[in-house]
Scaffold this motif. Structure first.
Motif, PDB file in Angstrom:
ATOM      1  N   PHE A  43     -17.614  77.529 -68.884  1.00 35.55           N
ATOM      2  CA  PHE A  43     -16.979  78.826 -68.685  1.00 35.55           C
ATOM      3  C   PHE A  43     -17.031  79.704 -69.935  1.00 35.55           C
ATOM      4  O   PHE A  43     -16.412  80.770 -69.958  1.00 35.55           O
ATOM      5  CB  PHE A  43     -15.526  78.630 -68.238  1.00 35.55           C
ATOM      6  CG  PHE A  43     -15.406  77.993 -66.888  1.00 35.55           C
ATOM      7  CD1 PHE A  43     -15.749  78.687 -65.739  1.00 35.55           C
ATOM      8  CD2 PHE A  43     -14.976  76.679 -66.768  1.00 35.55           C
ATOM      9  CE1 PHE A  43     -15.653  78.095 -64.488  1.00 35.55           C
ATOM     10  CE2 PHE A  43     -14.875  76.071 -65.520  1.00 35.55           C
ATOM     11  CZ  PHE A  43     -15.207  76.784 -64.375  1.00 35.55           C
ATOM     12  N   ASP A  44     -17.765  79.271 -70.936  1.00 35.38           N
ATOM     13  CA  ASP A  44     -17.943  80.043 -72.163  1.00 35.38           C
ATOM     14  C   ASP A  44     -19.097  81.018 -71.945  1.00 35.38           C
ATOM     15  O   ASP A  44     -20.259  80.625 -71.884  1.00 35.38           O
ATOM     16  CB  ASP A  44     -18.240  79.099 -73.328  1.00 35.38           C
ATOM     17  CG  ASP A  44     -18.388  79.819 -74.653  1.00 35.38           C
ATOM     18  OD1 ASP A  44     -17.991  81.005 -74.746  1.00 35.38           O
ATOM     19  OD2 ASP A  44     -18.906  79.199 -75.604  1.00 35.38           O
ATOM     20  N   ILE A  45     -18.787  82.301 -71.831  1.00 31.73           N
ATOM     21  CA  ILE A  45     -19.801  83.303 -71.483  1.00 31.73           C
ATOM     22  C   ILE A  45     -20.601  83.706 -72.719  1.00 31.73           C
ATOM     23  O   ILE A  45     -20.043  84.152 -73.721  1.00 31.73           O
ATOM     24  CB  ILE A  45     -19.142  84.550 -70.870  1.00 31.73           C
ATOM     25  CG1 ILE A  45     -18.309  84.170 -69.633  1.00 31.73           C
ATOM     26  CG2 ILE A  45     -20.204  85.577 -70.495  1.00 31.73           C
ATOM     27  CD1 ILE A  45     -17.484  85.319 -69.097  1.00 31.73           C
ATOM     28  N   LEU A  46     -21.917  83.562 -72.611  1.00 35.58           N
ATOM     29  CA  LEU A  46     -22.820  84.021 -73.675  1.00 35.58           C
ATOM     30  C   LEU A  46     -23.477  85.350 -73.313  1.00 35.58           C
ATOM     31  O   LEU A  46     -23.888  86.090 -74.203  1.00 35.58           O
ATOM     32  CB  LEU A  46     -23.897  82.975 -73.942  1.00 35.58           C
ATOM     33  CG  LEU A  46     -23.411  81.580 -74.346  1.00 35.58           C
ATOM     34  CD1 LEU A  46     -24.603  80.692 -74.695  1.00 35.58           C
ATOM     35  CD2 LEU A  46     -22.424  81.655 -75.517  1.00 35.58           C
ATOM     36  N   ALA A  47     -23.589  85.631 -72.020  1.00 35.55           N
ATOM     37  CA  ALA A  47     -24.194  86.895 -71.585  1.00 35.55           C
ATOM     38  C   ALA A  47     -23.790  87.195 -70.150  1.00 35.55           C
ATOM     39  O   ALA A  47     -23.544  86.282 -69.356  1.00 35.55           O
ATOM     40  CB  ALA A  47     -25.715  86.843 -71.690  1.00 35.55           C
ATOM     41  N   ALA A  48     -23.709  88.479 -69.844  1.00 35.83           N
ATOM     42  CA  ALA A  48     -23.510  88.942 -68.467  1.00 35.83           C
ATOM     43  C   ALA A  48     -24.410  90.150 -68.275  1.00 35.83           C
ATOM     44  O   ALA A  48     -24.457  91.039 -69.119  1.00 35.83           O
ATOM     45  CB  ALA A  48     -22.053  89.324 -68.226  1.00 35.83           C
TER      46      ALA A  48
END
Length: 248
Positions: A43-48
């Motif tokens: 759940f660690d967002i690196l990009a969206a």
């Protein structure tokens, strides 16, 4: 990060710049975020990012682990049931996908919740039973709104009041919520999750902004309004929920 962080979504300047050195906006409208060791990697967002092809838009999220690998444990019933989600809040009017216009914040979500099934038209696990698929990752359009009953400054999926007859999408699953179950299948590929959605109006998303969020929600223990509250925010792509991403 806890629920109070959702306050920023209501007051943020849509399309504003990233908040700090840990977050950036690419020229193509994608949001980049540095890894955060305090967040579960899945759940660690690196990009969206989001890309348009005609009347189809694919929303992507890249994580620091294996996207979709973590799911909530069953609690044994609807009351208090946990919901884990990958969410793309947008600047789109809810009317774009068939809800009452100007009724809240339209968000695309991919969710898992083993205690109940809210996609009655689809058999996600392919076992012939249409009502036992809640644990499988599936998509929703939801309308988010502030709800003090969920906590100070908190958001919930907007409830449908007892005497309220709002405009709802054709694939509304029958819950007393501003929720749609359109059947757009989340696709997982290692660290990436992608959901492709189709709009009736190919120009509906022109100029739209978005963000990326991983979060937990919970069904009210009394199974009553508010029915579904945001309880934890795991990570936010922009760092400040300002919806700075642009649909390319």
């Amino acid at each position: 990060m806890k629920i109070l962080l959702t306050l920023a979504l209501l007051g943020a300047s849509v399309g504003s710049a990233a908040a700090d050195a840990n977050h950036a906006i690419d020229a193509d409208g994608a949001i980049r975020s540095k890894a955060d060791s305090s967040v579960t990697p899945a759940f660690d967002i690196l990009a969206a990012h989001a890309h348009r092809d005609g009347n189809s838009i694919t929303f992507h999220m890249t994580t620091g682990g294996t996207a979709g690998a973590e799911k909530p444990a069953a609690q044994g019933g609807l009351a208090g049931a946990p919901v884990w989600s990958y969410v793309w809040p947008t600047s789109l009017d809810p009317a774009t996908v068939g809800f009452e216009g100007k009724s809240g914040i339209l968000a695309l979500a991919a969710t898992s919740h083993p205690d109940f099934d809210d996609t009655p038209l689809y058999d996600e696990n392919g076992d012939g039973d249409m009502a036992n698929d809640g644990e499988e990752w599936h998509s929703h359009w939801v309308v988010l709104a502030p709800n003090e009953a969920c906590g100070p400054g908190a958001l919930s999926v907007r409830d449908i009041g007892e005497n309220e007859t709002p405009i709802l999408p054709a694939t509304w699953p029958g819950l007393p919520l501003f929720i749609d179950s359109p059947g757009f299948e989340p696709v997982f590929d290692g660290p990436e999750i992608a959901v492709s959605v189709v709009f009736a109006d190919p120009d509906a998303a022109t100029g739209a902004s978005f963000d990326g969020v991983t979060a937990a929600l919970k069904v009210n223990a009394n199974v009553h309004a508010p029915l579904l509250c945001v309880t934890d925010v795991f990570d936010v792509a922009s760092g400040n929920l300002s919806l700075p991403g642009k649909i390319n």
